[in-house]
Design an enzyme around this catalytic site. Structure first.
Site, mmCIF file in Angstrom:
data_model
loop_
_atom_site.group_PDB
_atom_site.id
_atom_site.type_symbol
_atom_site.label_atom_id
_atom_site.label_comp_id
_atom_site.label_asym_id
_atom_site.label_seq_id
_atom_site.Cartn_x
_atom_site.Cartn_y
_atom_site.Cartn_z
ATOM 1 N N HIS A 121 13.694 6.130 -13.626
ATOM 2 C CA HIS A 121 12.731 5.429 -14.469
ATOM 3 C C HIS A 121 12.772 3.931 -14.197
ATOM 4 C CE1 HIS A 121 11.273 4.248 -18.704
ATOM 5 N NE2 HIS A 121 10.236 4.495 -17.929
ATOM 6 N N TYR A 158 -5.111 -6.967 1.483
ATOM 7 C CA TYR A 158 -4.652 -6.704 0.120
ATOM 8 C C TYR A 158 -4.650 -5.227 -0.259
ATOM 9 C CZ TYR A 158 -5.410 -11.720 -0.011
ATOM 10 O OH TYR A 158 -5.377 -13.058 0.266
ATOM 11 N N ALA A 159 -4.507 -4.343 0.715
ATOM 12 C CA ALA A 159 -4.398 -2.908 0.430
ATOM 13 C C ALA A 159 -2.927 -2.591 0.182
ATOM 14 C CB ALA A 159 -4.960 -2.081 1.583
ATOM 15 N N ASN A 160 -2.440 -3.062 -0.962
ATOM 16 C CA ASN A 160 -1.035 -2.947 -1.320
ATOM 17 C C ASN A 160 -0.930 -2.597 -2.805
ATOM 18 O OD1 ASN A 160 -0.146 -4.177 1.290
ATOM 19 N ND2 ASN A 160 -1.132 -5.971 0.407
ATOM 20 N N ASP A 185 -0.344 -2.177 3.334
ATOM 21 C CA ASP A 185 -1.135 -2.158 4.553
ATOM 22 C C ASP A 185 -0.236 -2.514 5.742
ATOM 23 O OD1 ASP A 185 -0.912 -5.025 4.597
ATOM 24 O OD2 ASP A 185 -2.742 -5.201 3.419
ATOM 25 N N HIS A 220 -1.065 -12.274 -5.241
ATOM 26 C CA HIS A 220 -0.509 -11.580 -4.073
ATOM 27 C C HIS A 220 0.920 -12.045 -3.770
ATOM 28 C CE1 HIS A 220 -0.503 -9.298 -0.387
ATOM 29 N NE2 HIS A 220 -0.319 -10.381 0.349
#
Length: 131
Positions: free
Chosen positions: A20, A120-122, A28, A98
């Site tokens: 947890h 920014y594909a994170n 990316d 970011h």
């Protein structure tokens, strides 16, 4: 052989060991991996595997309590942002700068590197509990 969706043994092992509040980053191809954080490199070539496909498979295997996404994603990569919203419709998503997302990555159990060539594909997935 496993019957569930996720076949990558390293990624499956990391998810199985998470508790947890532990964090898993899916990034990316350009996201830096902080020193000392395990990198599970899935990237084969440009956009393979893609970020969204990777996120979809991980979500089938991992209990996610909340997610963290860069504020810049919505403007720079609206299709990625929309896919995140659709896949995590019932999950709280926190938006941060970011640079803050990259800093938080240093506390992750692992960073999963995809072949995605989209800015920014994170995302950071924070583990929940299944009970």
């Amino acid at each position: 052989m496993k019957k569930t969706t996720l076949l990558n043994s390293a990624l499956s092992q990391v998810i199985a060991a998470m508790g947890h509040g532990d964090m898993l980053v899916i990034g990316d191809a350009g996201l830096p991996v902080p020193a000392g954080v395990q990198c599970i490199d899935l990237a084969l070539t440009r956009d393979i595997p893609g970020f969204v496909d990777t996120l979809r498979v991980v979500l089938a295997e991992m209990q996610v309590e909340r997610a963290i996404v860069a504020q810049e994603t919505a403007l720079a990569s609206p299709a990625i942002d929309a896919a995140i919203g659709a896949l995590l419709a019932a999950t709280p998503v926190e938006r941060v700068a970011h640079e803050a997302l990259k800093a938080a990555s240093a506390r992750a159990r692992a960073v999963v590197r995809t072949g995605q060539f989209t800015p920014y594909a994170n995302i950071i997935l924070v583990a929940g509990v299944a009970f």
